[in-house]
Design a protein around this motif. Structure first.
Motif, PDB file in Angstrom:
ATOM      1  N   MET A 111       0.842  -1.181   0.000  1.00 46.07           N
ATOM      2  CA  MET A 111       0.000   0.000   0.000  1.00 46.07           C
ATOM      3  C   MET A 111       0.885   1.242   0.000  1.00 46.07           C
ATOM      4  SD  MET A 111      -3.302  -0.674   2.446  1.00 46.07           S
ATOM      5  CE  MET A 111      -2.407  -0.940   3.947  1.00 46.07           C
ATOM      6  N   THR A 112       0.442   2.216  -0.733  1.00 44.30           N
ATOM      7  CA  THR A 112       1.195   3.458  -0.782  1.00 44.30           C
ATOM      8  C   THR A 112       0.831   4.343   0.410  1.00 44.30           C
ATOM      9  OG1 THR A 112      -0.499   4.504  -2.136  1.00 44.30           O
ATOM     10  CG2 THR A 112       1.282   3.393  -3.299  1.00 44.30           C
ATOM     11  N   LYS A 113       1.566   5.417   0.539  1.00 44.06           N
ATOM     12  CA  LYS A 113       1.314   6.337   1.643  1.00 44.06           C
ATOM     13  C   LYS A 113      -0.066   6.976   1.533  1.00 44.06           C
ATOM     14  CE  LYS A 113       6.029   7.609   2.748  1.00 44.06           C
ATOM     15  NZ  LYS A 113       6.979   8.711   2.887  1.00 44.06           N
ATOM     16  N   LYS A 114      -0.521   7.192   0.299  1.00 43.12           N
ATOM     17  CA  LYS A 114      -1.834   7.805   0.090  1.00 43.12           C
ATOM     18  C   LYS A 114      -2.941   6.909   0.644  1.00 43.12           C
ATOM     19  CE  LYS A 114      -2.473   9.306  -4.038  1.00 43.12           C
ATOM     20  NZ  LYS A 114      -2.807   9.449  -5.464  1.00 43.12           N
ATOM     21  N   VAL A 115      -2.831   5.613   0.406  1.00 46.69           N
ATOM     22  CA  VAL A 115      -3.844   4.669   0.887  1.00 46.69           C
ATOM     23  C   VAL A 115      -3.781   4.563   2.412  1.00 46.69           C
ATOM     24  CG1 VAL A 115      -4.605   2.269   0.814  1.00 46.69           C
ATOM     25  CG2 VAL A 115      -3.813   3.366  -1.268  1.00 46.69           C
ATOM     26  N   LYS A 116      -2.587   4.514   2.959  1.00 44.11           N
ATOM     27  CA  LYS A 116      -2.441   4.424   4.418  1.00 44.11           C
ATOM     28  C   LYS A 116      -2.978   5.673   5.107  1.00 44.11           C
ATOM     29  CE  LYS A 116       1.524   1.343   4.385  1.00 44.11           C
ATOM     30  NZ  LYS A 116       2.941   1.192   4.712  1.00 44.11           N
ATOM     31  N   PHE A 117      -2.720   6.841   4.526  1.00 46.52           N
ATOM     32  CA  PHE A 117      -3.216   8.089   5.099  1.00 46.52           C
ATOM     33  C   PHE A 117      -4.744   8.146   5.056  1.00 46.52           C
ATOM     34  CE2 PHE A 117      -4.392  12.591   4.728  1.00 46.52           C
ATOM     35  CZ  PHE A 117      -3.867  13.045   5.922  1.00 46.52           C
ATOM     36  N   ALA A 118      -5.315   7.744   3.923  1.00 46.69           N
ATOM     37  CA  ALA A 118      -6.773   7.758   3.790  1.00 46.69           C
ATOM     38  C   ALA A 118      -7.418   6.765   4.759  1.00 46.69           C
ATOM     39  CB  ALA A 118      -7.175   7.442   2.361  1.00 46.69           C
ATOM     40  N   LEU A 119      -6.801   5.605   4.940  1.00 48.31           N
ATOM     41  CA  LEU A 119      -7.334   4.621   5.872  1.00 48.31           C
ATOM     42  C   LEU A 119      -7.239   5.109   7.316  1.00 48.31           C
ATOM     43  CD1 LEU A 119      -8.547   1.807   6.142  1.00 48.31           C
ATOM     44  CD2 LEU A 119      -6.236   0.904   6.299  1.00 48.31           C
ATOM     45  N   ALA A 120      -6.136   5.756   7.660  1.00 52.12           N
ATOM     46  CA  ALA A 120      -5.981   6.288   9.013  1.00 52.12           C
ATOM     47  C   ALA A 120      -7.006   7.395   9.297  1.00 52.12           C
ATOM     48  CB  ALA A 120      -4.568   6.826   9.198  1.00 52.12           C
ATOM     49  N   ALA A 121      -7.237   8.259   8.323  1.00 51.84           N
ATOM     50  CA  ALA A 121      -8.228   9.318   8.500  1.00 51.84           C
ATOM     51  C   ALA A 121      -9.628   8.733   8.647  1.00 51.84           C
ATOM     52  CB  ALA A 121      -8.175  10.284   7.323  1.00 51.84           C
ATOM     53  N   THR A 122      -9.918   7.695   7.878  1.00 49.17           N
ATOM     54  CA  THR A 122     -11.230   7.046   7.970  1.00 49.17           C
ATOM     55  C   THR A 122     -11.439   6.419   9.335  1.00 49.17           C
ATOM     56  OG1 THR A 122     -11.181   6.598   5.608  1.00 49.17           O
ATOM     57  CG2 THR A 122     -12.713   5.309   6.927  1.00 49.17           C
ATOM     58  N   LEU A 123     -10.422   5.726   9.830  1.00 48.31           N
ATOM     59  CA  LEU A 123     -10.546   5.092  11.147  1.00 48.31           C
ATOM     60  C   LEU A 123     -10.697   6.121  12.258  1.00 48.31           C
ATOM     61  CD1 LEU A 123      -7.924   2.226  10.805  1.00 48.31           C
ATOM     62  CD2 LEU A 123     -10.408   2.033  10.816  1.00 48.31           C
ATOM     63  N   GLN A 124      -9.988   7.233  12.159  1.00 48.32           N
ATOM     64  CA  GLN A 124     -10.111   8.272  13.172  1.00 48.32           C
ATOM     65  C   GLN A 124     -11.486   8.925  13.143  1.00 48.32           C
ATOM     66  OE1 GLN A 124      -6.820  10.900  12.528  1.00 48.32           O
ATOM     67  NE2 GLN A 124      -5.354   9.510  13.479  1.00 48.32           N
ATOM     68  N   LEU A 125     -12.001   9.193  11.949  1.00 42.14           N
ATOM     69  CA  LEU A 125     -13.349   9.766  11.845  1.00 42.14           C
ATOM     70  C   LEU A 125     -14.399   8.807  12.391  1.00 42.14           C
ATOM     71  CD1 LEU A 125     -13.303  11.487   8.359  1.00 42.14           C
ATOM     72  CD2 LEU A 125     -13.668  12.591  10.559  1.00 42.14           C
ATOM     73  N   GLY A 126     -14.233   7.523  12.102  1.00 40.21           N
ATOM     74  CA  GLY A 126     -15.168   6.527  12.624  1.00 40.21           C
ATOM     75  C   GLY A 126     -15.132   6.454  14.138  1.00 40.21           C
ATOM     76  N   LEU A 127     -13.952   6.545  14.716  1.00 43.51           N
ATOM     77  CA  LEU A 127     -13.821   6.517  16.168  1.00 43.51           C
ATOM     78  C   LEU A 127     -14.454   7.749  16.800  1.00 43.51           C
ATOM     79  CD1 LEU A 127     -12.568   4.970  18.561  1.00 43.51           C
ATOM     80  CD2 LEU A 127     -10.547   6.385  18.267  1.00 43.51           C
ATOM     81  N   ILE A 128     -14.215   8.911  16.215  1.00 45.26           N
ATOM     82  CA  ILE A 128     -14.816  10.147  16.726  1.00 45.26           C
ATOM     83  C   ILE A 128     -16.339  10.076  16.636  1.00 45.26           C
ATOM     84  CG2 ILE A 128     -15.096  12.611  16.250  1.00 45.26           C
ATOM     85  CD1 ILE A 128     -12.126  12.609  15.414  1.00 45.26           C
ATOM     86  N   ALA A 129     -16.850   9.569  15.515  1.00 43.54           N
ATOM     87  CA  ALA A 129     -18.300   9.487  15.330  1.00 43.54           C
ATOM     88  C   ALA A 129     -18.937   8.502  16.303  1.00 43.54           C
ATOM     89  CB  ALA A 129     -18.620   9.086  13.901  1.00 43.54           C
ATOM     90  N   SER A 130     -18.281   7.374  16.542  1.00 42.16           N
ATOM     91  CA  SER A 130     -18.874   6.393  17.445  1.00 42.16           C
ATOM     92  C   SER A 130     -18.862   6.881  18.887  1.00 42.16           C
ATOM     93  CB  SER A 130     -18.150   5.052  17.323  1.00 42.16           C
ATOM     94  OG  SER A 130     -16.809   5.172  17.742  1.00 42.16           O
ATOM     95  N   ILE A 131     -17.777   7.506  19.304  1.00 43.29           N
ATOM     96  CA  ILE A 131     -17.723   8.043  20.672  1.00 43.29           C
ATOM     97  C   ILE A 131     -18.705   9.202  20.818  1.00 43.29           C
ATOM     98  CG2 ILE A 131     -16.267   9.289  22.313  1.00 43.29           C
ATOM     99  CD1 ILE A 131     -13.931   7.579  21.334  1.00 43.29           C
TER     100      ILE A 131
END
Length: 55
Positions: A1-21
């Motif tokens: 995976m490239t850095k672009k994919v890793k960055f997008a996945l990390a942002a998605t996981l953080q947004l999901g965590l913020i939304a669930s909390i």
């Protein structure tokens, strides 16, 4: 995976965590954050498919 994919996945996981909390605590406007999370996840999938097609 490239850095672009890793960055997008990390942002998605953080947004999901913020939304669930935020939904658990009862913050307002968490539906918009959930919609943004879905959009970021779809963008991550597009980046991943594009990255895999280059190989």
């Amino acid at each position: 995976m490239t850095k672009k994919v890793k960055f997008a996945l990390a942002a998605t996981l953080q947004l999901g965590l913020i939304a669930s909390i935020g939904d658990f605590v009862g913050w307002s406007y968490m539906n918009y954050v959930l919609y943004l999370t879905i959009a970021a996840f779809l963008l991550t999938l597009i980046f991943l498919i594009y990255d895999m097609s280059k190989d």
